[in-house]
Design an enzyme around this catalytic site. Sequence first.
Site, PDB file in Angstrom:
ATOM      1  N   HIS A   1      50.574  47.980  42.871  1.00  0.00           N
ATOM      2  CA  HIS A   1      50.114  48.189  41.488  1.00  0.00           C
ATOM      3  C   HIS A   1      51.236  48.917  40.728  1.00  0.00           C
ATOM      4  CE1 HIS A   1      47.978  49.802  38.051  1.00  0.00           C
ATOM      5  NE2 HIS A   1      47.069  48.856  38.258  1.00  0.00           N
TER       6      HIS A   1
ATOM      7  N   SER B   1      43.866  45.506  30.266  1.00  0.00           N
ATOM      8  CA  SER B   1      42.907  45.590  29.151  1.00  0.00           C
ATOM      9  C   SER B   1      41.929  44.419  29.091  1.00  0.00           C
ATOM     10  CB  SER B   1      43.651  45.760  27.827  1.00  0.00           C
ATOM     11  OG  SER B   1      44.356  46.994  27.825  1.00  0.00           O
TER      12      SER B   1
ATOM     13  N   GLU C   1      51.270  51.326  38.808  1.00  0.00           N
ATOM     14  CA  GLU C   1      51.217  52.796  38.879  1.00  0.00           C
ATOM     15  C   GLU C   1      51.796  53.285  40.198  1.00  0.00           C
ATOM     16  OE1 GLU C   1      47.059  53.042  37.882  1.00  0.00           O
ATOM     17  OE2 GLU C   1      47.561  52.292  35.889  1.00  0.00           O
TER      18      GLU C   1
ATOM     19  N   ASN D   1      39.304  47.810  39.396  1.00  0.00           N
ATOM     20  CA  ASN D   1      40.190  48.806  39.971  1.00  0.00           C
ATOM     21  C   ASN D   1      39.785  50.163  39.402  1.00  0.00           C
ATOM     22  OD1 ASN D   1      42.293  50.447  40.760  1.00  0.00           O
ATOM     23  ND2 ASN D   1      43.849  49.445  39.498  1.00  0.00           N
TER      24      ASN D   1
ATOM     25  N   GLY E   1      45.715  49.688  30.381  1.00  0.00           N
ATOM     26  CA  GLY E   1      45.147  50.917  29.832  1.00  0.00           C
ATOM     27  C   GLY E   1      45.512  51.167  28.382  1.00  0.00           C
TER      28      GLY E   1
ATOM     29  N   LYS F   1      40.889  53.008  40.126  1.00  0.00           N
ATOM     30  CA  LYS F   1      41.973  54.003  40.081  1.00  0.00           C
ATOM     31  C   LYS F   1      41.466  55.343  40.659  1.00  0.00           C
ATOM     32  CE  LYS F   1      44.045  51.370  36.453  1.00  0.00           C
ATOM     33  NZ  LYS F   1      45.009  51.277  35.394  1.00  0.00           N
TER      34      LYS F   1
ATOM     35  N   GLU G   1      50.044  41.654  36.010  1.00  0.00           N
ATOM     36  CA  GLU G   1      49.608  42.705  35.087  1.00  0.00           C
ATOM     37  C   GLU G   1      50.801  43.213  34.278  1.00  0.00           C
ATOM     38  OE1 GLU G   1      45.798  44.764  36.625  1.00  0.00           O
ATOM     39  OE2 GLU G   1      47.496  45.739  37.566  1.00  0.00           O
TER      40      GLU G   1
HETATM   41  P1  PGA Z   1      43.040  48.256  32.547  1.00  0.00           P
HETATM   42  O1  PGA Z   1      43.766  48.408  33.975  1.00  0.00           O
HETATM   43  O2  PGA Z   1      42.041  47.145  32.690  1.00  0.00           O
HETATM   44  O3  PGA Z   1      42.379  49.596  32.312  1.00  0.00           O
HETATM   45  O4  PGA Z   1      44.094  47.937  31.548  1.00  0.00           O
HETATM   46  C1  PGA Z   1      44.123  47.291  34.721  1.00  0.00           C
HETATM   47  C2  PGA Z   1      44.778  47.703  36.021  1.00  0.00           C
HETATM   48  O5  PGA Z   1      45.566  48.671  36.031  1.00  0.00           O
HETATM   49  O6  PGA Z   1      44.543  47.071  37.073  1.00  0.00           O
END
Ligand code: PGA
Length: 246
Positions: free
Chosen positions: A93, A211, A95, A9, A171, A11, A165
């Site tokens: 997601h 992560s 976010e 992803n 992150g 982003k 998630e």
């Molecule tokens: P990350 O993000 O691997 O940077 O923790 C995962 C995601 O938001 O899909």
Amino acid sequence: MRKQVIIGNWKMFKTNSEAKQFMEQAEKGFKTRPDLIAGVAVSATLLNTVKTNSKNLIVSAQNVHFEKSGAFTGEVSIPMLKDININYSLVGHSERREYFNDTDAVINKKVKALLEANMTPVLCCGESLETFEKGKTIEFVKSQLVADFAGVSKEDAVKVIVAYEPIWAIGTGKVATPEIAQNVCKGVRDIIADLYDQATADQVVIQYGGSVKPDNVKQILSQPDIDGALVGGASLEVASFLALLV
Ligand code: PGA
């Protein structure tokens, strides 16, 4: 047998020239396996470039609108995605849930619209740190999935990829332990079995995200109910992305 599905992803990262370079290198280095689906979920402006430069990697949108067209400034429709041969989209997601008002009611409409168009929704769910610390993860994820799958038939439910998630692991570098990740992914499968039946639940691909890195991916993917990963930060560099596909 469920396939393994690993999606990077990106982003809100990369320009078209960066995306093209990534794809050229990633396609060269990608060793295909019949049991593996791998690819990237990218911003709308990159979709066409990434798709054009893809061969074996799949390409996913990060978001989509549930209406086919209309006065929705800034949005991207399913027919627009299909027009450039995009067959996957992330939905819900954390976010998007947090910053863009993607409620479960909206997410449910997106999931149904994608399925109706024969596209694959990668449906994200997961709890906050507060909910995790209260020990209410499964209850919370259940409330999300019950709403997100409302009105989805059994035949369509198996086509959905669910990405668990935990928000506290996204992150942050704080990956959930393989035991926690397995426990919740098993919980997700049990919720789907309750909504439909065990045979349906056994077919659904469930990813873990938060992560995931080359050095922890193997342990996570070796869990019986974790069929793949949704990876943010570690998917941005080609070497790191390829190192996830083990
Ligand atoms: P990350 O993000 O691997 O940077 O923790 C995962 C995601 O938001 O899909």
